[in-house]
Design a protein around this motif. Structure first.
Motif, short mmCIF file in Angstrom:
data_model
loop_
_atom_site.label_atom_id
_atom_site.label_comp_id
_atom_site.label_asym_id
_atom_site.label_seq_id
_atom_site.Cartn_x
_atom_site.Cartn_y
_atom_site.Cartn_z
N UNK A 51 -28.33 14.86 -5.04
CA UNK A 51 -27.09 14.07 -5.05
C UNK A 51 -26.85 13.28 -3.77
N UNK A 52 -27.70 13.48 -2.76
CA UNK A 52 -27.47 12.82 -1.48
C UNK A 52 -27.46 11.30 -1.61
N UNK A 67 -26.06 9.47 -3.58
CA UNK A 67 -24.74 8.93 -3.94
C UNK A 67 -23.74 8.99 -2.80
N UNK A 68 -23.96 9.89 -1.85
CA UNK A 68 -22.94 10.14 -0.83
C UNK A 68 -23.36 9.76 0.58
N UNK A 69 -24.64 9.75 0.84
CA UNK A 69 -25.16 9.47 2.18
C UNK A 69 -25.65 8.02 2.24
N UNK A 70 -25.03 7.18 3.06
CA UNK A 70 -25.41 5.76 3.12
C UNK A 70 -26.90 5.54 3.41
N UNK A 71 -27.47 6.36 4.29
CA UNK A 71 -28.90 6.21 4.61
C UNK A 71 -29.77 6.53 3.40
N UNK A 72 -29.41 7.59 2.69
CA UNK A 72 -30.16 7.98 1.49
C UNK A 72 -29.97 6.93 0.39
N UNK A 73 -28.77 6.34 0.31
CA UNK A 73 -28.52 5.28 -0.67
C UNK A 73 -29.41 4.08 -0.38
N UNK A 74 -29.55 3.73 0.89
CA UNK A 74 -30.42 2.62 1.28
C UNK A 74 -31.88 2.94 0.93
N UNK A 75 -32.32 4.15 1.20
CA UNK A 75 -33.68 4.55 0.85
C UNK A 75 -33.91 4.42 -0.66
N UNK A 76 -32.91 4.80 -1.43
CA UNK A 76 -33.02 4.71 -2.89
C UNK A 76 -33.10 3.25 -3.33
N UNK A 130 -22.31 11.31 -16.58
CA UNK A 130 -23.38 12.12 -17.17
C UNK A 130 -24.75 11.61 -16.71
N UNK A 131 -24.91 10.30 -16.69
CA UNK A 131 -26.17 9.72 -16.23
C UNK A 131 -26.40 10.01 -14.75
N UNK A 132 -25.35 9.88 -13.95
CA UNK A 132 -25.47 10.16 -12.52
C UNK A 132 -25.84 11.62 -12.28
#
Length: 80
Positions: free
Chosen positions: A42-43, A45-54, A31-33
């Motif tokens: 949602x990117x 959570x699924x895209x490694x580059x976007x996860x790194x940016x986050x 629910x939080x996600x």
């Protein structure tokens, strides 16, 4: 929600591990996600580059908050 995002990324985006570390039910984590997804997409959570940016953005936020806690030098004060 920031803490949820940080822990989710720190645990390698593994919901079970993140929910255990946050001491919440896995459904609560989802629910939080979903709420975070609605804010930033949602990117992250699924895209490694976007996860790194986050992760970088979260680190910068932490640094900025730390800087706010540091007393600022007054320009009229003599340099020590």
């Amino acid at each position: 929600m920031i803490r949820t995002c940080e822990i989710f990324l720190q645990t390698g985006r593994r919901p079970r591990d993140a929910s255990q570390q946050l001491h919440i039910h896995t459904n609560t984590l989802y629910q939080r996600l979903a709420r975070i997804d609605s804010l930033i997409g949602s990117e992250w959570r699924h895209d490694p580059e976007r996860a790194l940016e986050t992760q970088i953005a979260l680190q910068l936020l932490r640094v900025a908050r730390t800087m706010d806690d540091v007393p600022q030098r007054n320009d009229s004060d003599p340099i020590a």
